[in-house]
Scaffold this motif. Structure first.
Motif, mmCIF file in Angstrom:
data_model
loop_
_atom_site.group_PDB
_atom_site.id
_atom_site.type_symbol
_atom_site.label_atom_id
_atom_site.label_comp_id
_atom_site.label_asym_id
_atom_site.label_seq_id
_atom_site.Cartn_x
_atom_site.Cartn_y
_atom_site.Cartn_z
ATOM 1 N N SER A 1 -22.350 32.552 41.719
ATOM 2 C CA SER A 1 -22.020 33.569 41.082
ATOM 3 C C SER A 1 -22.100 34.786 41.884
ATOM 4 O O SER A 1 -23.430 35.536 41.921
ATOM 5 C CB SER A 1 -22.366 33.639 39.934
ATOM 6 O OG SER A 1 -21.307 34.988 39.071
ATOM 7 N N VAL A 2 -21.318 35.532 42.280
ATOM 8 C CA VAL A 2 -21.341 36.727 43.303
ATOM 9 C C VAL A 2 -21.163 38.242 41.588
ATOM 10 O O VAL A 2 -21.033 39.835 42.543
ATOM 11 C CB VAL A 2 -20.093 36.870 44.269
ATOM 12 C CG1 VAL A 2 -20.443 36.119 45.030
ATOM 13 C CG2 VAL A 2 -18.601 37.166 43.549
ATOM 14 N N PHE A 3 -20.856 37.966 40.907
ATOM 15 C CA PHE A 3 -21.490 39.249 39.549
ATOM 16 C C PHE A 3 -22.351 39.019 39.083
ATOM 17 O O PHE A 3 -22.836 37.347 38.684
ATOM 18 C CB PHE A 3 -19.906 39.160 39.188
ATOM 19 C CG PHE A 3 -18.833 37.708 38.297
ATOM 20 C CD1 PHE A 3 -19.736 37.552 36.952
ATOM 21 C CD2 PHE A 3 -18.295 36.959 39.236
ATOM 22 C CE1 PHE A 3 -19.075 36.700 36.158
ATOM 23 C CE2 PHE A 3 -17.381 35.970 38.931
ATOM 24 C CZ PHE A 3 -18.359 36.159 37.249
ATOM 25 N N HIS A 4 -23.232 39.502 38.167
ATOM 26 C CA HIS A 4 -23.989 39.543 36.934
ATOM 27 C C HIS A 4 -23.621 40.257 36.475
ATOM 28 O O HIS A 4 -22.843 41.724 35.747
ATOM 29 C CB HIS A 4 -24.847 38.901 37.667
ATOM 30 C CG HIS A 4 -25.265 40.811 38.527
ATOM 31 N ND1 HIS A 4 -26.384 41.032 39.130
ATOM 32 C CD2 HIS A 4 -24.662 41.918 38.539
ATOM 33 C CE1 HIS A 4 -26.758 42.184 39.571
ATOM 34 N NE2 HIS A 4 -25.424 42.878 38.814
ATOM 35 N N PHE A 5 -24.312 40.556 35.062
ATOM 36 C CA PHE A 5 -24.445 40.781 33.951
ATOM 37 C C PHE A 5 -24.634 42.439 34.137
ATOM 38 O O PHE A 5 -25.042 42.765 34.915
ATOM 39 C CB PHE A 5 -25.745 40.310 32.559
ATOM 40 C CG PHE A 5 -25.443 39.031 32.525
ATOM 41 C CD1 PHE A 5 -24.093 39.096 32.064
ATOM 42 C CD2 PHE A 5 -26.898 38.943 32.115
ATOM 43 C CE1 PHE A 5 -24.016 36.967 31.260
ATOM 44 C CE2 PHE A 5 -26.687 37.423 31.958
ATOM 45 C CZ PHE A 5 -25.331 36.227 31.631
ATOM 46 N N GLY A 6 -23.831 43.367 33.560
ATOM 47 C CA GLY A 6 -24.260 44.870 33.837
ATOM 48 C C GLY A 6 -22.725 45.335 34.613
ATOM 49 O O GLY A 6 -22.714 46.637 35.097
ATOM 50 N N GLU A 7 -22.061 44.684 35.643
ATOM 51 C CA GLU A 7 -20.926 44.975 36.051
ATOM 52 C C GLU A 7 -20.408 45.834 35.941
ATOM 53 O O GLU A 7 -19.920 45.167 34.947
ATOM 54 C CB GLU A 7 -20.576 44.269 37.704
ATOM 55 C CG GLU A 7 -19.532 44.406 38.317
ATOM 56 C CD GLU A 7 -18.709 43.274 39.173
ATOM 57 O OE1 GLU A 7 -19.731 42.681 40.044
ATOM 58 O OE2 GLU A 7 -17.820 42.826 38.860
ATOM 59 N N HIS A 8 -19.657 46.975 36.637
ATOM 60 C CA HIS A 8 -18.197 47.797 35.490
ATOM 61 C C HIS A 8 -17.411 48.377 35.918
ATOM 62 O O HIS A 8 -18.001 48.940 37.105
ATOM 63 C CB HIS A 8 -19.143 48.980 34.403
ATOM 64 C CG HIS A 8 -17.874 49.423 34.026
ATOM 65 N ND1 HIS A 8 -18.717 50.020 33.099
ATOM 66 C CD2 HIS A 8 -16.516 48.886 33.251
ATOM 67 C CE1 HIS A 8 -17.522 51.549 32.276
ATOM 68 N NE2 HIS A 8 -16.467 50.555 32.652
ATOM 69 N N ALA A 9 -16.522 48.274 36.805
ATOM 70 C CA ALA A 9 -15.491 48.404 37.343
ATOM 71 C C ALA A 9 -14.278 49.196 37.120
ATOM 72 O O ALA A 9 -13.447 48.475 35.422
ATOM 73 C CB ALA A 9 -14.588 47.436 38.481
ATOM 74 N N THR A 10 -13.817 50.519 37.763
ATOM 75 C CA THR A 10 -12.642 50.998 36.446
ATOM 76 C C THR A 10 -11.813 51.563 37.228
ATOM 77 O O THR A 10 -11.797 51.705 39.092
ATOM 78 C CB THR A 10 -13.627 52.385 36.323
ATOM 79 O OG1 THR A 10 -14.613 52.818 34.935
ATOM 80 C CG2 THR A 10 -12.572 53.442 35.089
ATOM 81 N N TYR A 11 -10.801 51.499 37.647
ATOM 82 C CA TYR A 11 -8.890 51.744 37.917
ATOM 83 C C TYR A 11 -8.886 52.694 36.712
ATOM 84 O O TYR A 11 -8.176 53.427 36.522
ATOM 85 C CB TYR A 11 -7.971 49.895 38.525
ATOM 86 C CG TYR A 11 -9.229 49.119 39.218
ATOM 87 C CD1 TYR A 11 -9.264 48.928 40.754
ATOM 88 C CD2 TYR A 11 -9.880 48.748 38.065
ATOM 89 C CE1 TYR A 11 -9.421 47.682 41.015
ATOM 90 C CE2 TYR A 11 -10.854 48.234 39.065
ATOM 91 C CZ TYR A 11 -10.605 46.978 40.327
ATOM 92 O OH TYR A 11 -11.701 46.201 40.734
ATOM 93 N N ASN A 12 -7.691 53.194 38.645
ATOM 94 C CA ASN A 12 -6.526 54.149 38.325
ATOM 95 C C ASN A 12 -5.503 53.728 38.276
ATOM 96 O O ASN A 12 -4.676 52.999 38.917
ATOM 97 C CB ASN A 12 -7.021 55.478 38.671
ATOM 98 C CG ASN A 12 -7.910 56.262 38.302
ATOM 99 O OD1 ASN A 12 -8.241 56.150 37.555
ATOM 100 N ND2 ASN A 12 -7.869 57.866 39.711
ATOM 101 N N VAL A 13 -4.435 53.372 37.381
ATOM 102 C CA VAL A 13 -2.771 52.698 37.483
ATOM 103 C C VAL A 13 -2.110 53.899 37.582
ATOM 104 O O VAL A 13 -2.082 55.029 36.956
ATOM 105 C CB VAL A 13 -2.442 52.508 36.386
ATOM 106 C CG1 VAL A 13 -0.606 51.812 36.541
ATOM 107 C CG2 VAL A 13 -3.870 51.443 35.795
ATOM 108 N N TYR A 14 -1.049 54.050 38.349
ATOM 109 C CA TYR A 14 -0.211 55.011 38.825
ATOM 110 C C TYR A 14 0.802 54.258 38.646
ATOM 111 O O TYR A 14 1.298 52.986 39.500
ATOM 112 C CB TYR A 14 -0.723 55.255 40.370
ATOM 113 C CG TYR A 14 -1.422 55.502 40.910
ATOM 114 C CD1 TYR A 14 -2.285 57.758 40.531
ATOM 115 C CD2 TYR A 14 -2.955 55.346 41.253
ATOM 116 C CE1 TYR A 14 -2.580 58.212 40.697
ATOM 117 C CE2 TYR A 14 -3.906 55.854 41.301
ATOM 118 C CZ TYR A 14 -4.324 57.190 40.932
ATOM 119 O OH TYR A 14 -5.218 58.106 40.986
ATOM 120 N N PHE A 15 2.574 55.054 38.226
ATOM 121 C CA PHE A 15 3.400 54.200 38.643
ATOM 122 C C PHE A 15 4.471 55.674 38.587
ATOM 123 O O PHE A 15 4.413 56.464 38.985
ATOM 124 C CB PHE A 15 4.240 54.547 36.681
ATOM 125 C CG PHE A 15 5.528 53.772 36.131
ATOM 126 C CD1 PHE A 15 5.352 52.922 36.797
ATOM 127 C CD2 PHE A 15 6.656 55.188 35.578
ATOM 128 C CE1 PHE A 15 7.490 52.503 36.173
ATOM 129 C CE2 PHE A 15 7.727 54.746 36.058
ATOM 130 C CZ PHE A 15 8.127 53.814 36.025
#
Length: 273
Positions: free
Chosen positions: A30-44
């Motif tokens: 697996s290329v991800f593991h425990f503890g990964e966190h990603a945040t995205y800004n959403v624009y309309f």
């Protein structure tokens, strides 16, 4: 704005698939593991104005289900306070996934969108040649149960999102369309993802990346008019993190941009200095 945030989750999640193409392969680890966190800004987009409407967060946690080690994949989408006056959204999605085979054990989707409320729970039971999905739905005051028999490779929205990050890109050629099956409500949709090559992109936070470009085949209806109204860029490194999603919807257009990511399993080598 109704259904826009579920659309954003779909945008990010369509960099994902349960692959049925014989010529493509998954990575063994697996290329991800425990503890990964990603945040995205959403624009309309509203006329000529782009509004920072909200945020989406993806987190990978650990969980034990019986004696089985699982990833607890948690996603939340919410409008900003300034946008709440127009339309308020507080959505959460979670999937419990077997760490060995990346197959889902359970899934839950809860949406609070102004006066609208919806809660969906899936529980998976696997047999030799198929999987049975037991579904529990609540929509405002209405409740009902359903079951669905699918093949082993058909998964829910969030599991689908993370599985395809393990695609071995050395087996995918430019203009190849990767087909996949995804469970949405009480149906299984056969969709596709076209690989369009490599580009360099710059995000609103000023960061530049080497990226892989994809165009997914979408589910048309309430949100999308055409099945090719979206472009997705992901990191051209071992993490395969979504960077930018740009889509046309029936009420305008939306963008989801990576704002921050931490806890990745591999260095984000696609980031240009």
């Amino acid at each position: 704005m109704k259904r826009v945030f579920i659309g954003i989750i779909l945008l990010i999640s369509f960099w994902s698939a349960n692959l049925v193409n014989a010529q493509v392969r998954y990575m063994n680890e697996s290329v991800f593991h425990f503890g990964e966190h990603a945040t995205y800004n959403v624009y309309f987009n509203w006329g000529f104005i782009w509004i920072h409407a909200g945020n989406v967060e993806f987190q990978v946690k650990n969980m034990k289900v019986g004696n089985k080690d699982c990833y607890y994949l948690f996603v939340s989408g919410y409008t900003r306070k300034a946008f709440d006056k127009m339309y308020t959204i507080r959505d959460t999605f979670s999937s419990c996934v077997d760490t060995k085979y990346l197959l889902p054990v359970a899934y839950r989707e809860t949406k609070h969108e102004d006066s609208y409320f919806c809660d969906k729970i899936y529980k998976y039971q696997r047999f030799t040649d198929s999987t049975k999905v037991f579904m529990d739905f609540t929509r405002n005051t209405k409740k009902w149960l359903d079951t669905l028999v699918v093949n082993h490779q058909s998964c829910d929205l969030i599991t689908t999102c993370y599985k395809f990050r393990n695609l071995d890109m050395s087996t995918v050629q430019k203009n190849m369309v990767v087909n996949f099956n995804m469970i949405f409500d009480s149906e299984v949709y056969t969709l596709g993802l076209k690989y369009c090559g490599k580009e360099q992109i710059k995000l609103k936070n000023g960061k530049k990346y080497n990226a892989l470009k994809f165009v997914p085949k979408l589910i048309t209806g309430d949100l999308f008019k055409n099945e090719d109204d979206m472009v997705i860029y992901v990191t051209d490194d071992n993490n395969h993190i979504p960077l930018l999603i740009d889509a046309k919807i029936k009420v305008g257009s939306i963008k989801a941009m990576l704002q921050d990511v931490a806890g990745t399993k591999f260095p984000v080598s696609s980031l240009l200095k």
